[in-house]
Design a protein around this motif. Structure first.
Motif, PDB file in Angstrom:
ATOM      1  N   MET A   1      49.023  62.378 -37.087  1.00  0.00           N
ATOM      2  CA  MET A   1      47.611  62.572 -37.005  1.00  0.00           C
ATOM      3  C   MET A   1      46.826  61.281 -36.581  1.00  0.00           C
ATOM      4  O   MET A   1      46.854  60.234 -37.223  1.00  0.00           O
ATOM      5  N   ASN A   2      46.026  61.670 -35.698  1.00  0.00           N
ATOM      6  CA  ASN A   2      45.146  60.511 -35.196  1.00  0.00           C
ATOM      7  C   ASN A   2      43.904  60.204 -36.043  1.00  0.00           C
ATOM      8  O   ASN A   2      43.521  60.846 -37.052  1.00  0.00           O
ATOM      9  N   ARG A   3      43.698  58.781 -36.401  1.00  0.00           N
ATOM     10  CA  ARG A   3      42.927  58.333 -37.228  1.00  0.00           C
ATOM     11  C   ARG A   3      41.197  58.469 -36.370  1.00  0.00           C
ATOM     12  O   ARG A   3      41.224  58.486 -35.220  1.00  0.00           O
ATOM     13  N   ARG A   4      40.350  58.817 -37.252  1.00  0.00           N
ATOM     14  CA  ARG A   4      39.132  58.936 -36.545  1.00  0.00           C
ATOM     15  C   ARG A   4      38.102  58.539 -37.484  1.00  0.00           C
ATOM     16  O   ARG A   4      38.190  58.341 -38.933  1.00  0.00           O
ATOM     17  N   LEU A   5      36.654  58.254 -36.884  1.00  0.00           N
ATOM     18  CA  LEU A   5      35.599  57.724 -37.711  1.00  0.00           C
ATOM     19  C   LEU A   5      34.555  58.771 -37.269  1.00  0.00           C
ATOM     20  O   LEU A   5      34.526  58.927 -36.101  1.00  0.00           O
ATOM     21  N   THR A   6      33.433  58.885 -38.213  1.00  0.00           N
ATOM     22  CA  THR A   6      32.484  59.746 -37.631  1.00  0.00           C
ATOM     23  C   THR A   6      31.517  58.636 -36.792  1.00  0.00           C
ATOM     24  O   THR A   6      31.820  57.534 -37.194  1.00  0.00           O
ATOM     25  N   ILE A   7      30.765  59.224 -36.153  1.00  0.00           N
ATOM     26  CA  ILE A   7      29.700  58.349 -35.446  1.00  0.00           C
ATOM     27  C   ILE A   7      28.987  57.520 -36.483  1.00  0.00           C
ATOM     28  O   ILE A   7      28.918  56.272 -36.001  1.00  0.00           O
ATOM     29  N   ILE A   8      28.459  57.833 -37.525  1.00  0.00           N
ATOM     30  CA  ILE A   8      27.616  57.123 -38.571  1.00  0.00           C
ATOM     31  C   ILE A   8      28.492  55.832 -39.053  1.00  0.00           C
ATOM     32  O   ILE A   8      28.159  54.735 -38.968  1.00  0.00           O
ATOM     33  N   ILE A  13      29.992  50.317 -38.908  1.00  0.00           N
ATOM     34  CA  ILE A  13      31.238  49.210 -38.852  1.00  0.00           C
ATOM     35  C   ILE A  13      31.267  48.353 -37.661  1.00  0.00           C
ATOM     36  O   ILE A  13      31.316  47.087 -37.943  1.00  0.00           O
ATOM     37  N   TYR A  14      30.895  48.850 -36.582  1.00  0.00           N
ATOM     38  CA  TYR A  14      30.614  48.199 -35.297  1.00  0.00           C
ATOM     39  C   TYR A  14      29.517  47.762 -35.006  1.00  0.00           C
ATOM     40  O   TYR A  14      29.600  46.899 -33.921  1.00  0.00           O
ATOM     41  N   LYS A  15      28.429  47.726 -35.827  1.00  0.00           N
ATOM     42  CA  LYS A  15      27.150  47.344 -35.588  1.00  0.00           C
ATOM     43  C   LYS A  15      26.583  47.896 -34.318  1.00  0.00           C
ATOM     44  O   LYS A  15      26.236  46.892 -33.607  1.00  0.00           O
ATOM     45  N   VAL A  16      26.513  49.143 -33.840  1.00  0.00           N
ATOM     46  CA  VAL A  16      26.038  49.607 -33.028  1.00  0.00           C
ATOM     47  C   VAL A  16      24.872  50.651 -33.298  1.00  0.00           C
ATOM     48  O   VAL A  16      25.047  51.407 -34.256  1.00  0.00           O
ATOM     49  N   GLU A  50      35.082  49.787 -27.811  1.00  0.00           N
ATOM     50  CA  GLU A  50      35.049  48.181 -28.028  1.00  0.00           C
ATOM     51  C   GLU A  50      34.643  47.612 -26.707  1.00  0.00           C
ATOM     52  O   GLU A  50      33.809  46.655 -26.754  1.00  0.00           O
ATOM     53  N   ARG A  51      35.372  47.944 -25.574  1.00  0.00           N
ATOM     54  CA  ARG A  51      35.090  47.255 -24.333  1.00  0.00           C
ATOM     55  C   ARG A  51      33.652  47.632 -23.927  1.00  0.00           C
ATOM     56  O   ARG A  51      32.851  46.688 -23.622  1.00  0.00           O
ATOM     57  N   PHE A  52      33.289  48.748 -24.030  1.00  0.00           N
ATOM     58  CA  PHE A  52      31.790  49.047 -23.754  1.00  0.00           C
ATOM     59  C   PHE A  52      30.634  48.459 -24.399  1.00  0.00           C
ATOM     60  O   PHE A  52      29.458  48.030 -24.037  1.00  0.00           O
ATOM     61  N   ARG A  53      31.216  48.239 -25.808  1.00  0.00           N
ATOM     62  CA  ARG A  53      30.215  47.562 -26.548  1.00  0.00           C
ATOM     63  C   ARG A  53      30.045  46.154 -26.307  1.00  0.00           C
ATOM     64  O   ARG A  53      28.970  45.746 -26.393  1.00  0.00           O
ATOM     65  N   VAL A  54      31.150  45.472 -26.150  1.00  0.00           N
ATOM     66  CA  VAL A  54      30.995  44.163 -25.741  1.00  0.00           C
ATOM     67  C   VAL A  54      30.056  43.992 -24.526  1.00  0.00           C
ATOM     68  O   VAL A  54      29.343  43.303 -24.325  1.00  0.00           O
ATOM     69  N   TRP A  55      30.471  45.002 -23.429  1.00  0.00           N
ATOM     70  CA  TRP A  55      29.765  44.800 -22.284  1.00  0.00           C
ATOM     71  C   TRP A  55      28.231  45.044 -22.187  1.00  0.00           C
ATOM     72  O   TRP A  55      27.304  44.374 -21.782  1.00  0.00           O
ATOM     73  N   HIS A  56      28.108  45.860 -23.169  1.00  0.00           N
ATOM     74  CA  HIS A  56      26.646  46.264 -23.260  1.00  0.00           C
ATOM     75  C   HIS A  56      25.590  45.126 -24.379  1.00  0.00           C
ATOM     76  O   HIS A  56      24.809  44.752 -23.781  1.00  0.00           O
ATOM     77  N   TYR A  57      26.400  44.912 -25.604  1.00  0.00           N
ATOM     78  CA  TYR A  57      25.494  44.240 -26.338  1.00  0.00           C
ATOM     79  C   TYR A  57      25.879  42.686 -26.252  1.00  0.00           C
ATOM     80  O   TYR A  57      24.754  41.918 -26.582  1.00  0.00           O
ATOM     81  N   GLU A  58      26.876  42.143 -25.681  1.00  0.00           N
ATOM     82  CA  GLU A  58      27.280  40.725 -25.368  1.00  0.00           C
ATOM     83  C   GLU A  58      26.754  40.421 -24.256  1.00  0.00           C
ATOM     84  O   GLU A  58      26.334  39.199 -23.948  1.00  0.00           O
TER      85      GLU A  58
END
Length: 94
Positions: A1-8, A13-16, A50-58
């Motif tokens: 089974m795949n691990r998943r996280l809610t959007i919230i 966790i990733y501060k976005v 994670e890649r998109f987060r870095v490109w956008h926020y950093e």
């Protein structure tokens, strides 16, 4: 089974911002699952997010830029595999 996280959970966790994830989805850059009207991120999307987060926020890349970069990287990967296939075929004739 795949691990998943809610959007919230993912945002905490990733501060976005949730709006960032909504924009990614609206622009077709990522798909989220939905269960009982709760959106979630599958584990298989974590690396892209994670890649998109870095490109956008950093690196301060906007949505259009993220889409362009992603498309260019996909084309590069396709061309790389095509070159490897052509080298393999060429080796057959040598």
């Amino acid at each position: 089974m795949n691990r998943r996280l809610t959007i919230i959970e993912y945002c905490r966790i990733y501060k976005v911002e949730p709006e960032f994830l909504e924009e990614l989805e609206e622009n077709g850059l990522v798909e989220f699952g939905t269960e009982k009207s709760v959106k979630y991120v599958l584990e298989e999307n974590f690396a892209d997010l994670e890649r998109f987060r870095v490109w956008h926020y950093e690196l301060h890349v906007n949505m259009e830029g993220i889409d362009v970069i992603r498309n260019l990287l996909e084309k590069q990967a396709h061309l790389k595999s095509e070159v490897l296939e052509l080298k393999r075929r060429l080796g057959f004739y040598e």
